[in-house]
Design a protein around this motif. Structure first.
Motif, mmCIF file in Angstrom:
data_model
loop_
_atom_site.group_PDB
_atom_site.id
_atom_site.type_symbol
_atom_site.label_atom_id
_atom_site.label_comp_id
_atom_site.label_asym_id
_atom_site.label_seq_id
_atom_site.Cartn_x
_atom_site.Cartn_y
_atom_site.Cartn_z
ATOM 1 N N LEU A 162 -40.420 -38.937 45.557
ATOM 2 C CA LEU A 162 -40.794 -37.575 45.941
ATOM 3 C C LEU A 162 -41.822 -37.585 47.072
ATOM 4 C CD1 LEU A 162 -41.285 -36.087 42.349
ATOM 5 C CD2 LEU A 162 -39.266 -35.836 43.802
ATOM 6 N N LYS A 163 -41.874 -36.448 47.777
ATOM 7 C CA LYS A 163 -42.926 -36.270 48.781
ATOM 8 C C LYS A 163 -44.105 -35.581 48.106
ATOM 9 C CE LYS A 163 -39.819 -35.448 52.719
ATOM 10 N NZ LYS A 163 -39.053 -34.293 53.182
ATOM 11 N N ALA A 164 -45.319 -35.853 48.579
ATOM 12 C CA ALA A 164 -46.508 -35.153 48.055
ATOM 13 C C ALA A 164 -46.406 -33.668 48.418
ATOM 14 C CB ALA A 164 -47.766 -35.764 48.654
ATOM 15 N N PRO A 165 -47.030 -32.778 47.653
ATOM 16 C CA PRO A 165 -47.749 -33.026 46.405
ATOM 17 C C PRO A 165 -46.809 -33.251 45.225
ATOM 18 C CG PRO A 165 -47.850 -30.689 46.997
ATOM 19 C CD PRO A 165 -47.139 -31.379 48.112
ATOM 20 N N TYR A 166 -47.398 -33.861 44.165
ATOM 21 C CA TYR A 166 -46.628 -34.233 42.979
ATOM 22 C C TYR A 166 -46.959 -33.265 41.836
ATOM 23 C CZ TYR A 166 -46.452 -38.333 45.931
ATOM 24 O OH TYR A 166 -46.276 -39.163 47.007
ATOM 25 N N VAL A 167 -45.925 -32.808 41.141
ATOM 26 C CA VAL A 167 -46.116 -31.822 40.072
ATOM 27 C C VAL A 167 -45.850 -32.476 38.713
ATOM 28 C CG1 VAL A 167 -45.403 -29.561 39.178
ATOM 29 C CG2 VAL A 167 -45.305 -30.003 41.651
ATOM 30 N N LEU A 168 -46.864 -32.404 37.834
ATOM 31 C CA LEU A 168 -46.733 -32.927 36.469
ATOM 32 C C LEU A 168 -46.938 -31.767 35.498
ATOM 33 C CD1 LEU A 168 -49.005 -36.128 36.750
ATOM 34 C CD2 LEU A 168 -46.545 -35.972 37.139
ATOM 35 N N LYS A 169 -45.999 -31.594 34.568
ATOM 36 C CA LYS A 169 -46.098 -30.497 33.601
ATOM 37 C C LYS A 169 -46.022 -31.031 32.177
ATOM 38 C CE LYS A 169 -43.959 -26.903 36.498
ATOM 39 N NZ LYS A 169 -42.847 -25.908 36.592
ATOM 40 N N ALA A 170 -47.038 -30.717 31.374
ATOM 41 C CA ALA A 170 -46.953 -31.027 29.940
ATOM 42 C C ALA A 170 -45.774 -30.245 29.375
ATOM 43 C CB ALA A 170 -48.247 -30.630 29.250
ATOM 44 N N GLU A 203 -53.064 -41.249 42.194
ATOM 45 C CA GLU A 203 -53.691 -40.310 41.245
ATOM 46 C C GLU A 203 -52.628 -39.707 40.315
ATOM 47 O OE1 GLU A 203 -56.504 -36.308 41.242
ATOM 48 O OE2 GLU A 203 -55.795 -37.080 43.171
ATOM 49 N N ALA A 204 -51.464 -39.395 40.888
ATOM 50 C CA ALA A 204 -50.366 -38.831 40.086
ATOM 51 C C ALA A 204 -49.918 -39.840 39.022
ATOM 52 C CB ALA A 204 -49.198 -38.444 40.994
ATOM 53 N N GLU A 205 -49.816 -41.109 39.408
ATOM 54 C CA GLU A 205 -49.431 -42.155 38.442
ATOM 55 C C GLU A 205 -50.464 -42.258 37.319
ATOM 56 O OE1 GLU A 205 -48.520 -45.962 40.220
ATOM 57 O OE2 GLU A 205 -47.312 -45.041 41.805
ATOM 58 N N ALA A 206 -51.742 -42.238 37.702
ATOM 59 C CA ALA A 206 -52.832 -42.351 36.719
ATOM 60 C C ALA A 206 -52.825 -41.157 35.767
ATOM 61 C CB ALA A 206 -54.177 -42.457 37.435
ATOM 62 N N GLU A 207 -52.645 -39.951 36.320
ATOM 63 C CA GLU A 207 -52.631 -38.729 35.499
ATOM 64 C C GLU A 207 -51.424 -38.708 34.556
ATOM 65 O OE1 GLU A 207 -54.560 -36.365 34.727
ATOM 66 O OE2 GLU A 207 -56.111 -36.317 36.255
ATOM 67 N N LEU A 208 -50.281 -39.213 35.044
ATOM 68 C CA LEU A 208 -49.081 -39.275 34.217
ATOM 69 C C LEU A 208 -49.362 -40.123 32.973
ATOM 70 C CD1 LEU A 208 -46.041 -38.801 33.692
ATOM 71 C CD2 LEU A 208 -45.560 -40.777 35.148
ATOM 72 N N LYS A 209 -49.989 -41.286 33.192
ATOM 73 C CA LYS A 209 -50.307 -42.187 32.075
ATOM 74 C C LYS A 209 -51.290 -41.516 31.111
ATOM 75 C CE LYS A 209 -49.465 -46.373 34.805
ATOM 76 N NZ LYS A 209 -50.096 -47.358 35.696
ATOM 77 N N GLY A 240 -51.636 -27.068 31.364
ATOM 78 C CA GLY A 240 -50.828 -28.286 31.345
ATOM 79 C C GLY A 240 -50.045 -28.598 32.601
ATOM 80 N N VAL A 241 -50.362 -27.933 33.719
ATOM 81 C CA VAL A 241 -49.646 -28.208 34.975
ATOM 82 C C VAL A 241 -50.631 -28.770 35.995
ATOM 83 C CG1 VAL A 241 -48.281 -27.234 36.868
ATOM 84 C CG2 VAL A 241 -47.974 -26.365 34.538
ATOM 85 N N LEU A 242 -50.318 -29.965 36.518
ATOM 86 C CA LEU A 242 -51.172 -30.583 37.533
ATOM 87 C C LEU A 242 -50.388 -30.730 38.833
ATOM 88 C CD1 LEU A 242 -52.777 -33.466 35.414
ATOM 89 C CD2 LEU A 242 -53.671 -31.167 35.774
ATOM 90 N N ILE A 243 -51.036 -30.386 39.951
ATOM 91 C CA ILE A 243 -50.429 -30.566 41.279
ATOM 92 C C ILE A 243 -51.354 -31.485 42.066
ATOM 93 C CG2 ILE A 243 -49.661 -29.407 43.399
ATOM 94 C CD1 ILE A 243 -49.138 -26.903 41.665
ATOM 95 N N LEU A 244 -50.854 -32.677 42.393
ATOM 96 C CA LEU A 244 -51.707 -33.730 42.963
ATOM 97 C C LEU A 244 -51.169 -34.217 44.304
ATOM 98 C CD1 LEU A 244 -51.729 -35.513 39.543
ATOM 99 C CD2 LEU A 244 -53.713 -34.346 40.490
#
Length: 422
Positions: A142-150, A167-173, A158-162
């Motif tokens: 994917l291209k930045a920014p990265y979206v992570l949703k619980a 940082e996205a990998e670390a937050e995912l873990k 529960g939604v992070l946009i990085l």
């Protein structure tokens, strides 16, 4: 008829205000309600998640209809609880059952539903501890920014946009390790869509449906959409870019396939579908579904509905919504939310609110308020929504801002740029 409305926010005050205008209404109870709902109905000290207490009240007060404001009781299965109890199974509930509520309760369920029914949405991957490596590989495509949703409900957090891959990998873990408790035991990684957001609201009985006025809300605490996410700092309806051409696409590609999709999947659904959309160069994509009305969008959508809301709810309960049309006020409506100092971080409660009686033009919807010693005091982060009408959004906003200046309590804050991007 006697109606029980569950919830205590600005959304519930707006719904209660509207239902109170109906000739079909005998008594309106709000559980637990706030200082504003007490002006249009009777507040009842019951937690919306205490189903046994709700059952007792429904029987005691001969309730004919239950309207569910917030998502949590729906995701927990209030509808199923009522349907499966012989003593109260005859009482209709406005809101979906537990399975339908998964559209909001599980991001993974919602994305799979969209894919199954060819509803336009961002590319995604569901990740658990077991396929973490696959998740990290997907992030790299994917291209930045990265979206992570619980996957589950995380109280809007529960939604992070990085912007940074590491940082996205670390937050995912971290999320998979329990950052949001059970809500993030599954995380949905999503492609970022760039565009402008709006919300479309549908009321359906599972067969027929009516589309309510659309709205756009403002989630960030700071001017110019900066700072932390909140529950919503204000809203505007109608949305200028949602013209006839755009709304036709929304209807054909999203609203119709959503209602038909629920039918095809054998998911009975009687209630609201809130469709969070992104307009990407004029093309609509679904960001998320919610299974109730939005807040503060309700405070601008409901005031634009001319039709009798109780009659619409009765038609939903009877499965006869296709016989109904909805009449909408052509005027613009805007709302500006006054919040507690420190929100969305920590804030103090119990601050005395003054100036409420001085507002003569516009509507005052209480969000986080309570009665104490004969005075109205703050009781939440978002305190009061100030809604006004105008021939256009600028005229309406001018009145909403004026009313926001009129209200006073220690630590009051509001955004003075709602609608700035339209």
């Amino acid at each position: 008829m006697n109606i029980l409305l569950l919830g205590s926010g600005g959304r519930e005050h707006a719904l209660a205000w509207k239902m109170a205008q109906s000739e079909r209404l005998t008594q309106l109870f709000i559980a637990p309600g706030n200082a504003g709902t007490a002006l249009v109905g009777t507040n009842v000290n019951i937690n919306p998640n205490d189903f046994e207490a709700i059952k007792t009240f429904v029987m005691d007060k001969n309730i004919n209809l239950i309207v569910v404001g917030p998502e949590e009781p729906l995701v927990r299965g209030i509808k199923d609880f009522v349907l499966n109890d012989q003593q109260i199974a005859h009482v209709p509930v406005i809101g979906p059952g537990k399975e339908g509520a998964q559209l909001e309760g599980s991001k993974e369920f919602a994305k799979a539903f969209m894919m199954r029914h060819n509803i336009p949405t961002a590319a995604y991957l569901s990740v658990t501890q077991s396929n973490l490596d696959e998740g990290i590989a997907f992030l790299k495509t994917l291209k930045a920014p990265y979206v992570l949703k619980a996957d589950g409900l995380a109280a809007g957090k529960g939604v992070l946009i990085l912007d940074d891959l590491a940082e996205a990998e670390a937050e995912l873990k971290e999320m998979l390790s329990g950052k949001f408790g059970d809500a993030s035991s599954t995380v949905v990684i999503e492609e970022f869509l760039s565009g402008i957001e709006l919300s479309v609201f549908v009321l359906t009985d599972g067969h027929g449906y009516v589309v309510l006025p659309e709205a756009k809300d403002y989630k960030r605490i700071g001017e110019g959409d900066t700072g932390l996410n909140t529950g919503g700092m204000g809203a505007v309806s109608p949305v200028p870019f949602a013209d006839e051409t755009f709304m036709k696409k929304v209807h054909e590609r999203i609203v119709l396939p959503t209602v038909e999709g629920l039918k095809k999947d054998n998911i009975p659904y009687k209630g609201f579908v809130f469709i969070g959309l992104m307009s990407v160069e004029g093309e609509p994509f679904v960001i998320e579904y919610n299974v109730r009305m939005g807040d503060p969008e309700t405070e601008v959508v409901v005031p634009r509905i001319k039709s009798d809301l109780v009659e619409l709810f009765e038609a939903v309960a009877a499965g006869e919504l296709r016989k109904k049309t909805i009449e909408v006020d052509e005027r613009s409506a805007t709302t500006v939310m006054c919040v507690s100092g420190g929100y969305p971080g920590s804030y103090e409660k119990g601050k005395v609110i003054s100036g409420l009686d001085a507002i003569t033009e516009g509507l005052v919807f209480h969000a986080g308020t309570a009665q104490k010693d004969g005075e109205v005091v703050t009781a939440g982060g978002r305190v009061i929504a100030l809604t006004a009408y105008g021939t256009n959004k600028d005229e309406a906003l001018k009145q909403s801002f004026k009313n926001a200046q009129t209200i006073n309590y220690e630590g009051k804050y509001f955004r003075s740029d709602i609608g700035f991007d339209l």
